[in-house]
Design a protein around this motif. Structure first.
Motif, PDB file in Angstrom:
ATOM      1  N   VAL A   1      -4.784 -11.500   0.394  1.00 53.28           N
ATOM      2  CA  VAL A   1      -4.172 -10.349  -0.281  1.00 53.28           C
ATOM      3  C   VAL A   1      -3.062  -9.750   0.583  1.00 53.28           C
ATOM      4  CG1 VAL A   1      -4.584  -8.016  -1.153  1.00 53.28           C
ATOM      5  CG2 VAL A   1      -6.241  -9.827  -1.605  1.00 53.28           C
ATOM      6  N   CYS A   2      -3.328  -9.606   1.897  1.00 49.15           N
ATOM      7  CA  CYS A   2      -2.301  -9.087   2.812  1.00 49.15           C
ATOM      8  C   CYS A   2      -1.079 -10.012   2.838  1.00 49.15           C
ATOM      9  CB  CYS A   2      -2.872  -8.936   4.221  1.00 49.15           C
ATOM     10  SG  CYS A   2      -4.114  -7.630   4.384  1.00 49.15           S
ATOM     11  N   SER A   3      -1.312 -11.319   2.794  1.00 50.47           N
ATOM     12  CA  SER A   3      -0.207 -12.279   2.787  1.00 50.47           C
ATOM     13  C   SER A   3       0.610 -12.162   1.507  1.00 50.47           C
ATOM     14  CB  SER A   3      -0.750 -13.703   2.941  1.00 50.47           C
ATOM     15  OG  SER A   3      -1.464 -13.841   4.162  1.00 50.47           O
ATOM     16  N   VAL A   4      -0.079 -11.927   0.380  1.00 56.95           N
ATOM     17  CA  VAL A   4       0.623 -11.735  -0.899  1.00 56.95           C
ATOM     18  C   VAL A   4       1.473 -10.468  -0.847  1.00 56.95           C
ATOM     19  CG1 VAL A   4       0.302 -11.253  -3.358  1.00 56.95           C
ATOM     20  CG2 VAL A   4      -1.085 -13.001  -2.232  1.00 56.95           C
ATOM     21  N   ILE A   5       0.930  -9.411  -0.236  1.00 52.99           N
ATOM     22  CA  ILE A   5       1.688  -8.164  -0.095  1.00 52.99           C
ATOM     23  C   ILE A   5       2.954  -8.396   0.725  1.00 52.99           C
ATOM     24  CG2 ILE A   5       1.635  -5.841   0.915  1.00 52.99           C
ATOM     25  CD1 ILE A   5      -1.348  -5.744   0.251  1.00 52.99           C
ATOM     26  N   ILE A   6       2.843  -9.151   1.808  1.00 49.86           N
ATOM     27  CA  ILE A   6       4.016  -9.454   2.640  1.00 49.86           C
ATOM     28  C   ILE A   6       5.015 -10.300   1.864  1.00 49.86           C
ATOM     29  CG2 ILE A   6       4.779 -10.716   4.698  1.00 49.86           C
ATOM     30  CD1 ILE A   6       2.253  -9.851   6.077  1.00 49.86           C
ATOM     31  N   ALA A   7       4.522 -11.238   1.062  1.00 47.07           N
ATOM     32  CA  ALA A   7       5.409 -12.085   0.264  1.00 47.07           C
ATOM     33  C   ALA A   7       6.217 -11.246  -0.718  1.00 47.07           C
ATOM     34  CB  ALA A   7       4.589 -13.137  -0.474  1.00 47.07           C
ATOM     35  N   TYR A   8       5.560 -10.306  -1.395  1.00 47.43           N
ATOM     36  CA  TYR A   8       6.287  -9.427  -2.315  1.00 47.43           C
ATOM     37  C   TYR A   8       7.234  -8.501  -1.563  1.00 47.43           C
ATOM     38  CZ  TYR A   8       3.892 -10.719  -6.625  1.00 47.43           C
ATOM     39  OH  TYR A   8       3.452 -11.408  -7.727  1.00 47.43           O
ATOM     40  N   GLY A   9       6.861  -8.106  -0.339  1.00 47.25           N
ATOM     41  CA  GLY A   9       7.771  -7.300   0.467  1.00 47.25           C
ATOM     42  C   GLY A   9       9.037  -8.056   0.817  1.00 47.25           C
ATOM     43  N   ALA A  10       8.899  -9.351   1.115  1.00 46.44           N
ATOM     44  CA  ALA A  10      10.072 -10.188   1.398  1.00 46.44           C
ATOM     45  C   ALA A  10      10.934 -10.351   0.163  1.00 46.44           C
ATOM     46  CB  ALA A  10       9.606 -11.548   1.914  1.00 46.44           C
TER      47      ALA A  10
ATOM     48  N   LYS B   1      17.466   2.196   5.500  1.00 43.12           N
ATOM     49  CA  LYS B   1      17.092   0.785   5.445  1.00 43.12           C
ATOM     50  C   LYS B   1      16.293   0.403   6.699  1.00 43.12           C
ATOM     51  CE  LYS B   1      20.129  -2.068   3.864  1.00 43.12           C
ATOM     52  NZ  LYS B   1      21.298  -2.986   3.753  1.00 43.12           N
ATOM     53  N   ILE B   2      16.759   0.879   7.859  1.00 44.45           N
ATOM     54  CA  ILE B   2      16.053   0.593   9.116  1.00 44.45           C
ATOM     55  C   ILE B   2      14.667   1.224   9.118  1.00 44.45           C
ATOM     56  CG2 ILE B   2      16.061   0.990  11.614  1.00 44.45           C
ATOM     57  CD1 ILE B   2      19.130   0.827  11.478  1.00 44.45           C
ATOM     58  N   MET B   3      14.590   2.492   8.684  1.00 46.13           N
ATOM     59  CA  MET B   3      13.313   3.187   8.642  1.00 46.13           C
ATOM     60  C   MET B   3      12.360   2.525   7.658  1.00 46.13           C
ATOM     61  SD  MET B   3      14.752   7.089   8.708  1.00 46.13           S
ATOM     62  CE  MET B   3      13.194   7.722   8.169  1.00 46.13           C
ATOM     63  N   TYR B   4      12.891   2.124   6.509  1.00 46.09           N
ATOM     64  CA  TYR B   4      12.055   1.557   5.455  1.00 46.09           C
ATOM     65  C   TYR B   4      11.414   0.253   5.912  1.00 46.09           C
ATOM     66  CZ  TYR B   4      10.745  -0.408   0.915  1.00 46.09           C
ATOM     67  OH  TYR B   4      10.061  -0.971  -0.124  1.00 46.09           O
ATOM     68  N   TYR B   5      12.205  -0.631   6.484  1.00 43.24           N
ATOM     69  CA  TYR B   5      11.675  -1.932   6.866  1.00 43.24           C
ATOM     70  C   TYR B   5      10.901  -1.885   8.189  1.00 43.24           C
ATOM     71  CZ  TYR B   5      14.148  -3.928   2.953  1.00 43.24           C
ATOM     72  OH  TYR B   5      14.563  -4.224   1.687  1.00 43.24           O
ATOM     73  N   SER B   6      11.184  -0.886   9.024  1.00 39.25           N
ATOM     74  CA  SER B   6      10.340  -0.678  10.201  1.00 39.25           C
ATOM     75  C   SER B   6       8.948  -0.237   9.765  1.00 39.25           C
ATOM     76  CB  SER B   6      10.952   0.378  11.120  1.00 39.25           C
ATOM     77  OG  SER B   6      12.191  -0.047  11.627  1.00 39.25           O
ATOM     78  N   ASN B   7       8.929   0.644   8.763  1.00 42.04           N
ATOM     79  CA  ASN B   7       7.651   1.081   8.213  1.00 42.04           C
ATOM     80  C   ASN B   7       6.892  -0.084   7.595  1.00 42.04           C
ATOM     81  OD1 ASN B   7       5.567   2.622   6.952  1.00 42.04           O
ATOM     82  ND2 ASN B   7       6.799   2.797   5.110  1.00 42.04           N
ATOM     83  N   LYS B   8       7.593  -0.940   6.872  1.00 41.36           N
ATOM     84  CA  LYS B   8       6.951  -2.108   6.266  1.00 41.36           C
ATOM     85  C   LYS B   8       6.365  -3.024   7.337  1.00 41.36           C
ATOM     86  CE  LYS B   8       7.593  -1.621   1.804  1.00 41.36           C
ATOM     87  NZ  LYS B   8       6.457  -1.587   0.850  1.00 41.36           N
ATOM     88  N   ALA B   9       7.129  -3.259   8.407  1.00 44.99           N
ATOM     89  CA  ALA B   9       6.668  -4.159   9.473  1.00 44.99           C
ATOM     90  C   ALA B   9       5.399  -3.618  10.127  1.00 44.99           C
ATOM     91  CB  ALA B   9       7.762  -4.343  10.512  1.00 44.99           C
ATOM     92  N   VAL B  10       5.392  -2.324  10.457  1.00 50.73           N
ATOM     93  CA  VAL B  10       4.210  -1.715  11.079  1.00 50.73           C
ATOM     94  C   VAL B  10       3.026  -1.749  10.126  1.00 50.73           C
ATOM     95  CG1 VAL B  10       3.253   0.430  12.009  1.00 50.73           C
ATOM     96  CG2 VAL B  10       5.596  -0.228  12.575  1.00 50.73           C
ATOM     97  N   CYS B  11       3.276  -1.498   8.851  1.00 45.97           N
ATOM     98  CA  CYS B  11       2.210  -1.508   7.848  1.00 45.97           C
ATOM     99  C   CYS B  11       1.583  -2.898   7.726  1.00 45.97           C
ATOM    100  CB  CYS B  11       2.784  -1.055   6.507  1.00 45.97           C
ATOM    101  SG  CYS B  11       1.558  -0.893   5.189  1.00 45.97           S
ATOM    102  N   TYR B  12       2.422  -3.943   7.756  1.00 47.78           N
ATOM    103  CA  TYR B  12       1.906  -5.308   7.629  1.00 47.78           C
ATOM    104  C   TYR B  12       1.120  -5.723   8.872  1.00 47.78           C
ATOM    105  CZ  TYR B  12       5.196  -5.632   3.713  1.00 47.78           C
ATOM    106  OH  TYR B  12       5.869  -5.426   2.536  1.00 47.78           O
ATOM    107  N   VAL B  13       1.631  -5.375  10.038  1.00 44.98           N
ATOM    108  CA  VAL B  13       0.922  -5.708  11.282  1.00 44.98           C
ATOM    109  C   VAL B  13      -0.428  -4.991  11.324  1.00 44.98           C
ATOM    110  CG1 VAL B  13       0.961  -5.484  13.795  1.00 44.98           C
ATOM    111  CG2 VAL B  13       3.022  -6.217  12.585  1.00 44.98           C
ATOM    112  N   SER B  14      -0.456  -3.729  10.915  1.00 42.37           N
ATOM    113  CA  SER B  14      -1.706  -2.960  10.899  1.00 42.37           C
ATOM    114  C   SER B  14      -2.719  -3.591   9.951  1.00 42.37           C
ATOM    115  CB  SER B  14      -1.430  -1.512  10.483  1.00 42.37           C
ATOM    116  OG  SER B  14      -0.531  -0.882  11.376  1.00 42.37           O
ATOM    117  N   SER B  15      -2.258  -3.970   8.761  1.00 45.26           N
ATOM    118  CA  SER B  15      -3.167  -4.564   7.770  1.00 45.26           C
ATOM    119  C   SER B  15      -3.769  -5.858   8.290  1.00 45.26           C
ATOM    120  CB  SER B  15      -2.411  -4.820   6.461  1.00 45.26           C
ATOM    121  OG  SER B  15      -1.956  -3.605   5.894  1.00 45.26           O
ATOM    122  N   TYR B  16      -2.934  -6.688   8.920  1.00 50.00           N
ATOM    123  CA  TYR B  16      -3.440  -7.948   9.468  1.00 50.00           C
ATOM    124  C   TYR B  16      -4.454  -7.691  10.582  1.00 50.00           C
ATOM    125  CZ  TYR B  16      -0.709 -11.558   7.093  1.00 50.00           C
ATOM    126  OH  TYR B  16      -0.213 -12.446   6.169  1.00 50.00           O
ATOM    127  N   TRP B  17      -4.167  -6.699  11.435  1.00 52.98           N
ATOM    128  CA  TRP B  17      -5.097  -6.424  12.537  1.00 52.98           C
ATOM    129  C   TRP B  17      -6.428  -5.892  12.013  1.00 52.98           C
ATOM    130  CZ3 TRP B  17      -6.981  -7.479  16.907  1.00 52.98           C
ATOM    131  CH2 TRP B  17      -7.819  -6.603  17.585  1.00 52.98           C
TER     132      TRP B  17
END
Length: 324
Positions: free
Chosen positions: A60-69, A85-101
């Motif tokens: 599910v986390c991988s699907v979320i990242i795929a839709y984010g891409a 744009k920088i803030m938005y995608y920085s937030n996305k990156a941190v959110c994805y790393v957190s979900s995976y962890w």
């Protein structure tokens, strides 16, 4: 006339069963386990089943990242501000790393949860032998509130979002927006489980302090010394649990704090850009998101602060007893 054996049996039947921490936290443990976050898991759950649940949530986390891409390539040109744009995608990156962890942590630290529950059970048995009763009603009430909040802001919000835009503006339904509620539910379940553990530690410190304040000058020196030794023994055991909890949740707290900060900043900036450009779509959802993450972070800080204060209070009370 009833025999002595009958009276003893009646006494045992009327005495309430001492619930372990694992039994008290069972509802939130099951919810976190189903969402695939943290190390919490039901007692005696099969290892293969736990890994299967983690695998599902990993997908599910991988699907979320795929839709984010996909959103990056489709909506990347919509952002007129490079800062946003920088803030938005920085937030996305941190959110994805957190979900995976959150998902991977349960596999990496699989054996730590039963050890933590065993430490709590050992302490509770000792406190019960000393005649110190823990009042777990606050923990149970808080647990009910956390489960309700997780369900409302997770699955129920997802269903409400889908139904509202399906009947009003079907073109505004995006899979990435719907999957965001799964991420929010995971974050809430992870943080609420930590809050419940810290609240349980706070409750044990509070029980020690209440027992210590009942010591009066009328007791003999031998009894007072014995009681102080008991306080120190239990206090030291609880501090060992604190170190164990820190070893489990150290990485989670770092990622959770960073995730809350980036989510709040990015969402508030998104609201600001919407007001400036006159676009008020998703305004209510964005307000709910940033307030949720602020409340989540503030709640963790408050519970940890109160627990530290209660721990320090034990030493102050013991010193006052010695001075008297």
């Amino acid at each position: 006339m009833a025999s002595t054996e009958d009276l003893i049996n009646v006494t045992f039947e009327k005495s309430p069963k001492l619930l372990s921490v694992n039994e008290i936290l069972k509802p939130s443990t099951i919810l976190s386990w189903l969402l695939g976050v943290g190390v919490a898991r039901p007692a005696n759950s099969p290892k293969i089943l736990t890994f299967f649940v983690r695998f599902i949530n990993f997908v599910v986390c991988s699907v979320i990242i795929a839709y984010g891409a996909i959103d990056f390539f489709i909506f990347g040109s919509v952002f007129k501000s490079d800062t946003f744009k920088i803030m938005y995608y920085s937030n996305k990156a941190v959110c994805y790393v957190s979900s995976y962890w959150y998902v991977i942590q349960g596999v990496v630290q699989y054996s730590k949860w039963p050890i933590l529950m065993m430490e709590f059970e050992t302490i509770d048995k000792k406190m019960n032998q000393f005649g110190w009763k823990n009042d777990n009603r606050t923990i149970k009430k808080f647990q009910i509130l956390t489960i309700i909040a997780t369900i409302i802001l997770g699955p129920l919000s997802l269903i409400s979002h889908a139904l509202y835009y399906y009947f009003t503006r079907p073109e505004d339904i995006f899979a990435s927006d719907l999957l965001l509620y799964h991420t929010i539910a995971q974050s809430l379940a992870m943080n609420f489980t930590f809050d419940l553990i810290v609240l349980t530690i706070y409750n044990r410190f509070q029980t020690i302090n209440n027992a210590a304040m009942q010591i009066t000058e009328q007791l003999t020196a031998g009894i007072i010394i014995q009681e102080i030794r008991r306080f120190r023994e239990i206090h030291h055991a609880i501090c060992n649990i604190v170190r164990h909890v820190n070893s489990i949740h150290g990485g989670h707290l770092l990622l959770s704090s960073l995730n809350s900060f980036t989510m709040v900043v990015a969402t508030l900036f998104r609201i600001y850009m919407g007001v400036v450009e006159g676009k008020h779509s998703f305004m209510m959802i964005n307000n709910v998101i940033w307030m949720t993450y602020v409340a989540q972070f503030a709640l963790t800080c408050f519970i940890c602060t109160f627990t530290v204060r209660e721990s320090a209070k034990t030493g102050i009370i013991i010193h006052e007893i010695i001075l008297r």
